[in-house]
Structures are given as C-alpha cells and as structure tokens.
Write an enzyme that holds these catalytic residues in place. Structure first.
Site, mmCIF file in Angstrom:
data_model
loop_
_atom_site.group_PDB
_atom_site.id
_atom_site.type_symbol
_atom_site.label_atom_id
_atom_site.label_comp_id
_atom_site.label_asym_id
_atom_site.label_seq_id
_atom_site.Cartn_x
_atom_site.Cartn_y
_atom_site.Cartn_z
ATOM 1 C CG ASP A 29 -83.032 -43.051 33.846
ATOM 2 O OD1 ASP A 29 -82.819 -42.231 32.931
ATOM 3 O OD2 ASP A 29 -82.789 -43.599 33.622
ATOM 4 C CB ILE A 30 -84.272 -47.909 35.261
ATOM 5 C CG1 ILE A 30 -84.906 -48.973 36.017
ATOM 6 C CG2 ILE A 30 -82.981 -48.234 34.814
ATOM 7 C CD1 ILE A 30 -85.019 -49.978 34.973
ATOM 8 C CG ASN A 85 -76.460 -37.758 26.884
ATOM 9 O OD1 ASN A 85 -75.181 -36.771 26.360
ATOM 10 N ND2 ASN A 85 -76.097 -38.937 27.790
ATOM 11 C CD GLU A 93 -74.152 -45.738 30.110
ATOM 12 O OE1 GLU A 93 -75.893 -46.433 30.444
ATOM 13 O OE2 GLU A 93 -73.489 -45.389 30.697
ATOM 14 C CB VAL A 94 -80.547 -46.663 25.274
ATOM 15 C CG1 VAL A 94 -81.148 -47.470 24.014
ATOM 16 C CG2 VAL A 94 -79.661 -47.701 27.010
ATOM 17 C CG HIS A 98 -82.044 -41.822 25.086
ATOM 18 N ND1 HIS A 98 -81.784 -42.399 24.583
ATOM 19 C CD2 HIS A 98 -81.845 -41.347 26.626
ATOM 20 C CE1 HIS A 98 -80.019 -42.946 25.319
ATOM 21 N NE2 HIS A 98 -80.156 -42.525 25.977
ATOM 22 C CG HIS A 100 -81.643 -38.012 29.585
ATOM 23 N ND1 HIS A 100 -81.071 -39.324 30.307
ATOM 24 C CD2 HIS A 100 -80.829 -38.518 28.450
ATOM 25 C CE1 HIS A 100 -80.392 -39.886 30.616
ATOM 26 N NE2 HIS A 100 -79.669 -39.992 29.026
HETATM 27 P P1 AMP Z 1 -78.188 -41.981 27.850
HETATM 28 O O1 AMP Z 1 -77.045 -42.765 28.270
HETATM 29 O O2 AMP Z 1 -78.018 -41.194 27.161
HETATM 30 O O3 AMP Z 1 -77.885 -43.413 26.891
HETATM 31 O O4 AMP Z 1 -79.353 -42.693 28.588
HETATM 32 C C1 AMP Z 1 -80.187 -44.530 29.172
HETATM 33 C C2 AMP Z 1 -80.355 -43.558 30.123
HETATM 34 O O5 AMP Z 1 -81.639 -45.183 29.921
HETATM 35 C C3 AMP Z 1 -80.073 -44.274 31.280
HETATM 36 O O6 AMP Z 1 -80.119 -42.839 32.140
HETATM 37 C C4 AMP Z 1 -80.832 -44.780 31.415
HETATM 38 O O7 AMP Z 1 -81.367 -45.175 33.215
HETATM 39 C C5 AMP Z 1 -82.335 -45.375 30.558
HETATM 40 N N1 AMP Z 1 -82.383 -46.873 31.607
HETATM 41 C C6 AMP Z 1 -81.753 -47.631 30.639
HETATM 42 N N2 AMP Z 1 -82.926 -48.752 30.586
HETATM 43 C C7 AMP Z 1 -84.002 -48.048 30.904
HETATM 44 C C8 AMP Z 1 -84.856 -49.387 31.424
HETATM 45 N N3 AMP Z 1 -85.578 -50.401 30.948
HETATM 46 N N4 AMP Z 1 -85.989 -48.026 31.754
HETATM 47 C C9 AMP Z 1 -85.816 -47.113 32.177
HETATM 48 N N5 AMP Z 1 -84.825 -46.671 31.494
HETATM 49 C C10 AMP Z 1 -83.372 -47.001 31.151
#
Ligand code: AMP
Length: 106
Positions: A29-30, A85, A93-94, A98, A100
């Site tokens: 995770d970034i 999530n 958010e994405v 996925h 975590h």
């Molecule tokens: P969520 O809130 O469950 O959608 O989590 C999205 C996660 O993706 C967050 O923890 C971000 O830090 C992570 N994230 C977003 N962009 C990247 C990226 N380019 N590389 C790695 N992790 C990312």
C-alpha cells in the site's frame, strides 16, 4: 472499468509488487497504516464483493490468508487485520475489489 489498480495490473504504472500470479496481484500500500500493509487485488475486474465472481473471491481470500501469514512471519509480528471495504459509504476509495492486509503487533 479503468481504475488505478487496473493500470497497476497492466503495468501501465509502477507499484511495489509483493506477489503475482494469473489471478491476483499483491502490492504494498502506498499509504500504509502499519509497516507491511499490502493489498491483494483480483486481476479480473469487479467493483467489490457485491459483484465479484464466487470462484475469484474464494481464491482471493485463500491467497490473502496465505500471503498474510508469510508477511507476519517476515516482520516477526503476531497478527493481522484483513479488511475489505465495499462501497463509498464503507470507505472504499478505489472502485476495484481489493483486500487490505494490515500486520498488527501483540
Ligand atoms: P480503499 O479505501 O479500501 O479503497 O483503499 C484503497 C487503498 O489503496 C488505500 O489504502 C490507498 O493507500 C491505496 N492506494 C491507492 N493508490 C495506490 C497505489 N498507486 N499503489 C498502492 N496503493 C495505493
């Protein structure tokens, strides 16, 4: 559906890959909430658990468990959280499924 994760899967943008096979990719995770925080992402697109294929979901969870055990051994910590999530209202958010994995201590 094009997301930041599909770009990572297609190697259009770089990421810190922890594991990859035909079905999933695991990346660090970034913005980690704990050392070793990583994400396991199915390569086949789904938004979240509301539309993921059952077979893909089973494999995703199996791999997440296997990789989580490997990671906590590497870090020498005792436990981990596994979080998925589902939907904006839950903090997603994405919009690409996925898992975590967040290592935790004691
Ligand atoms: P969520 O809130 O469950 O959608 O989590 C999205 C996660 O993706 C967050 O923890 C971000 O830090 C992570 N994230 C977003 N962009 C990247 C990226 N380019 N590389 C790695 N992790 C990312």
């Amino acid at each position: 559906m094009e997301t930041i994760f599909s770009k990572i899967i297609n190697k259009e943008i770089p990421s810190d890959i922890y594991y990859e096979d035909k079905v999933v990719i695991a990346i660090m995770d970034i913005n980690p909430v704990h050392e070793g925080h990583f994400l396991v992402i199915p390569k086949e697109y789904s938004k979240n658990l509301k539309d993921i294929d059952d077979k893909v979901f089973k494999y995703l969870l199996f791999k997440a468990k296997q990789l989580a055990k490997k990671k906590i051994k590497e870090l020498n910590v005792s436990g981990f959280q596994l979080i998925i999530n589902n939907g904006k209202e839950s903090g997603q958010e994405v919009m690409h499924t996925h898992v975590h994995i967040i290592p935790s201590e004691k």
